[in-house]
Design a protein around this motif. Sequence first.
Motif, PDB file in Angstrom:
ATOM      1  N   THR B 268       0.831  -1.202   0.000  1.00 38.79           N
ATOM      2  CA  THR B 268       0.000   0.000   0.000  1.00 38.79           C
ATOM      3  C   THR B 268       0.864   1.249   0.000  1.00 38.79           C
ATOM      4  OG1 THR B 268      -0.056   0.213   2.395  1.00 38.79           O
ATOM      5  CG2 THR B 268      -1.740  -1.192   1.407  1.00 38.79           C
ATOM      6  N   VAL B 269       0.222   2.368  -0.329  1.00 38.47           N
ATOM      7  CA  VAL B 269       0.914   3.653  -0.394  1.00 38.47           C
ATOM      8  C   VAL B 269       1.558   3.987   0.953  1.00 38.47           C
ATOM      9  CG1 VAL B 269       0.520   6.142  -0.605  1.00 38.47           C
ATOM     10  CG2 VAL B 269      -0.541   4.564  -2.236  1.00 38.47           C
ATOM     11  N   GLU B 270       0.790   3.809   2.025  1.00 36.42           N
ATOM     12  CA  GLU B 270       1.298   4.197   3.343  1.00 36.42           C
ATOM     13  C   GLU B 270       2.476   3.333   3.786  1.00 36.42           C
ATOM     14  OE1 GLU B 270       0.643   6.921   5.103  1.00 36.42           O
ATOM     15  OE2 GLU B 270      -0.632   7.493   3.413  1.00 36.42           O
ATOM     16  N   CYS B 272       4.576   1.795   1.918  1.00 41.71           N
ATOM     17  CA  CYS B 272       5.731   2.120   1.108  1.00 41.71           C
ATOM     18  C   CYS B 272       6.335   3.446   1.581  1.00 41.71           C
ATOM     19  CB  CYS B 272       5.311   2.198  -0.354  1.00 41.71           C
ATOM     20  SG  CYS B 272       6.667   2.503  -1.473  1.00 41.71           S
ATOM     21  N   ALA B 273       5.468   4.400   1.866  1.00 37.74           N
ATOM     22  CA  ALA B 273       5.941   5.703   2.326  1.00 37.74           C
ATOM     23  C   ALA B 273       6.677   5.564   3.665  1.00 37.74           C
ATOM     24  CB  ALA B 273       4.766   6.672   2.448  1.00 37.74           C
ATOM     25  N   ASP B 274       6.163   4.686   4.540  1.00 36.48           N
ATOM     26  CA  ASP B 274       6.841   4.444   5.826  1.00 36.48           C
ATOM     27  C   ASP B 274       8.299   4.038   5.600  1.00 36.48           C
ATOM     28  OD1 ASP B 274       4.622   4.957   7.285  1.00 36.48           O
ATOM     29  OD2 ASP B 274       4.025   2.854   7.578  1.00 36.48           O
TER      30      ASP B 274
ATOM     31  N   GLN C 254       0.093   4.999  -8.561  1.00 36.83           N
ATOM     32  CA  GLN C 254       0.452   4.714  -7.174  1.00 36.83           C
ATOM     33  C   GLN C 254       1.759   5.378  -6.777  1.00 36.83           C
ATOM     34  OE1 GLN C 254       1.554   0.763  -6.077  1.00 36.83           O
ATOM     35  NE2 GLN C 254       0.603   0.878  -4.058  1.00 36.83           N
ATOM     36  N   LYS C 257       1.136   8.809  -5.748  1.00 40.76           N
ATOM     37  CA  LYS C 257       0.505   8.828  -4.420  1.00 40.76           C
ATOM     38  C   LYS C 257       1.546   8.638  -3.320  1.00 40.76           C
ATOM     39  CE  LYS C 257      -4.046   7.023  -5.575  1.00 40.76           C
ATOM     40  NZ  LYS C 257      -4.776   5.756  -5.639  1.00 40.76           N
ATOM     41  N   ILE C 258       2.496   7.746  -3.588  1.00 39.05           N
ATOM     42  CA  ILE C 258       3.522   7.476  -2.575  1.00 39.05           C
ATOM     43  C   ILE C 258       4.330   8.751  -2.310  1.00 39.05           C
ATOM     44  CG2 ILE C 258       5.665   6.198  -2.129  1.00 39.05           C
ATOM     45  CD1 ILE C 258       4.355   3.856  -3.753  1.00 39.05           C
ATOM     46  N   LEU C 259       4.731   9.432  -3.393  1.00 41.14           N
ATOM     47  CA  LEU C 259       5.519  10.656  -3.213  1.00 41.14           C
ATOM     48  C   LEU C 259       4.684  11.737  -2.539  1.00 41.14           C
ATOM     49  CD1 LEU C 259       7.809  10.916  -6.342  1.00 41.14           C
ATOM     50  CD2 LEU C 259       8.040   9.567  -4.268  1.00 41.14           C
ATOM     51  N   ALA C 261       2.367  11.194  -0.401  1.00 38.00           N
ATOM     52  CA  ALA C 261       2.291  10.818   1.013  1.00 38.00           C
ATOM     53  C   ALA C 261       3.561  11.255   1.742  1.00 38.00           C
ATOM     54  CB  ALA C 261       2.085   9.319   1.142  1.00 38.00           C
ATOM     55  N   LEU C 262       4.706  11.103   1.081  1.00 31.16           N
ATOM     56  CA  LEU C 262       5.977  11.521   1.689  1.00 31.16           C
ATOM     57  C   LEU C 262       5.989  13.032   1.896  1.00 31.16           C
ATOM     58  CD1 LEU C 262       8.525   9.286  -0.247  1.00 31.16           C
ATOM     59  CD2 LEU C 262       8.030   9.207   2.211  1.00 31.16           C
ATOM     60  N   ARG C 265       4.206  14.178   4.752  1.00 26.78           N
ATOM     61  CA  ARG C 265       4.932  13.972   6.018  1.00 26.78           C
ATOM     62  C   ARG C 265       6.088  14.960   6.170  1.00 26.78           C
ATOM     63  NH1 ARG C 265       5.342   7.402   6.341  1.00 26.78           N
ATOM     64  NH2 ARG C 265       3.163   7.005   5.822  1.00 26.78           N
TER      65      ARG C 265
END
Lengths: 267, 285, 293
Positions: B268-270, B272-274, C254, C257-259, C261-262, C265
């Motif tokens: 999932t996105v989260e 992976c971001a973690d 996706q 989306k990941i970037l 999300a980063l 943060r």
Amino acid sequence: MLRDITLGQFFPGNTWMHRIDPRTKIVLVMAMIVALFVCSHAAAYVVLTVYIFGLIAISKLSLRMVLRGLKPLLVIILFTAVLNLFLTPGDMLLWRAGPVSITMEGIQKAALIVARLVLLIAGTSLLTYTTSPIQLTDGLERLLSPLKKLHLPIHELAMMMSLALRFIPTLVEETDKIMSAQRARGADFDSGNLLHRAKALIPILVPLFVSSFRRADELATAMECRLYRGDIGRTRMRQLQLGRDDAICVIVAILFLGGAIVLQILT
Amino acid sequence: MSEMIQAEQLTFRYTDFSHTAHLALDGVNLTIPYGQFAAILGRNGSGKSTFAKHCNAIALPSGGRVLVDGMDTLQPDLIWDIRRACSMVFQNPDNQIVATVVEEDVAFGLENMGVPPKEIRRRVNEALHMVDMYEYRMHAPHLLSGGQKQRVAIAGVLAMQPKCIVLDEPTAMLDPRGRADVMHVLHRLHKEKGITIVLITHHMDEAVQAERVAVLDHGHLILDGTPRRIFVQTRKLHSLGLTVPQSVQLLEALNGCAQAGLEIDALTVEECADRLEVWLKGGRA
Amino acid sequence: MNGQKQTPILEVRGLSHVYSVGTPFEQKALDDVNLSVDKGEFIAIIGHTGSGKSTLIQHLNGLLRPTTGQVLFHGQDIFQKTSQLRKIRFQIGLLFQYPEYQLFEETVGQDIAYGPANMGLHNSEITRRVSDALDAVGLPQSIAEKSPFELSGGQKRRVALAGVLAMQPEILVLDEPTAGLDPAGREEMFELIRDLHDKRDTTILLVTHSMEDAARVASRLIVMREGQIFLTGAPAQVFGQAEALERAGLTVPQVTKILLALRARGIPVDTRCYTVEQAVQKLLACREEVLGC
């Protein structure tokens, strides 16, 4: 565009006419058809016109919509009218050129034909516009159910009819799509002689047939998956019930249709 | 204790246009327990749809057998009980909707089962609420979007209260919004009603959301396990004509070019971001 | 860009379209759309169902008539002379969604020849074009003698594409050419379309609802929403506006989306990317920046 044809379509709504039992509506449309063919006198037709257009007004159908439904049949109406106009023999000759003549009787007959067809279409479309296809087939199935005792496949016929109605819009849409696709490859459906035009339909009909068979096959499987086994042990969600409104409807119909017929006989 | 679906040495033979025999399924052993959300993944022609058709006796084994809710599909007198236990939703929503009004269509299966009218009405309403289509109950199906039609189809089988729903590529013809809505509904049925879901798909992003993924190819069961175990096998899946989530690809690529040493099983996105966050802040080089 | 501007190969001006005027089903499908396509461009038109993208492309070769507005091909209004419309359709090839359902001839070869035959070409030229089109879609010549109905789904779709290519259109408009295909089939189809663009210099308009697919192949994206052009620009520009895209009912890839999300943060990563390769570059650059100082 094919999708603009409104004849025979159902328009969802919640008017008084929408709520009348389909069986009542079917029977009354039959009665109306009989009345239209029994009557030929102008006075009777005035009564019938008031009746039919009155019902259209109650159903909140726009007159434009109803008249639009006439469009596909306009040619037929005009054709029969013209034929009657010129080819009716009679005593009151108004105009003559060779074998063709216009007589007073011809004019009357043509007017009658036009009125009859217009009212016929308007009246029956009143039924289809305000009754969902499923109610329509339901109503027919119940009206005809006594015939099941004679081992006539009434349920099967009704199911076939309702499936046909379900798939008409889908197939119309598909035809539209295939036509566009073939047009994009340079198909020409609008010019050339009759043979040429008939030939031009092959690229539409073949894919349409192929896909209809595929659909029928998939649909049959899907129906079996949902435990369809014909009429055996089947119940219905919607119970048809005759009520007060149906009675009113019948009384009004008797008044008008009966009135028209009485007028016809008296004059 | 029986299982929801139990395929033993399942083989299915068919002949094509030129009368050559093919094996669509070749000795497949696959068991799906009650209450599982399973995805069956595979490219076109892998045999996944044929497998689906065996789950409610639309297709019958040429060899081996299939038990559905403990009932053998080869026994003709059990066929209706099998179909009641395990319903099916097909790819093309147009070709499985029978009626011209949404609620009438949802009622169709119940009418066939001979359920009393009042109970039909109750179950139809409940099913339509479950798939978020209650407001559309009086609509004509042909005017709905693909995703809405498919949800009506799901309501139609849901109303029959099956233990298991098998869906044969239900999202293949839908746009992203329709796909998301259908997936949302499937998860809800699984969680709230405990219905066993068997989702046939070639969209890996849908399979990722399942509890279990089985990969078929050329009629054989190739991989079987949790999504986390399946989707890290990038090369294997690629050779089967399938893809893996971009999150896995991204982490793997970083490991390749920057020796990042990241665990690649983030689906999932989260997640992976973690992992990326730790790495970006110098967590491990 | 240099000062002088060429006439665009295709131009849409103030295009609006209303379906079923005067019935209860009246519906505005396009609302004042303006668009200009240069020769050799590869454009992706994106939008979810009902955004008007299918209606738009049916205007481009005159299958639908605008309620208001114009479509210009090489500066000429295509609706000016109705007699010319058929000729326009040979130059602006349109491949519909699920085109395998339009095949009708006894053999693949005859089906592909349908378009060229409608153009009134000589038999020898038709034969040449059929074989050329089969090449272009990567099918063996031997398939020409088979019935289209015994091919696999993917092959049928290629045959349908060949049927459009055989008209040798200047512009190729493709409506969801990968719909329903599995990942490998999709990959092959994109490879093929990219070749048509790169090697045959065809101007391409690709309609899709997949952002990933659009981003991979097109040099310009047009995002449609409720009958209007909602966003337009190079892929990086368009994907920079992820929130706006989600409002239009579209999902970003996706990796994007990941970037995002980063970034949410508080990590200063450049989110204007849409492929795994780009994301790797952005992340490497970001790591250097974070750790570097």
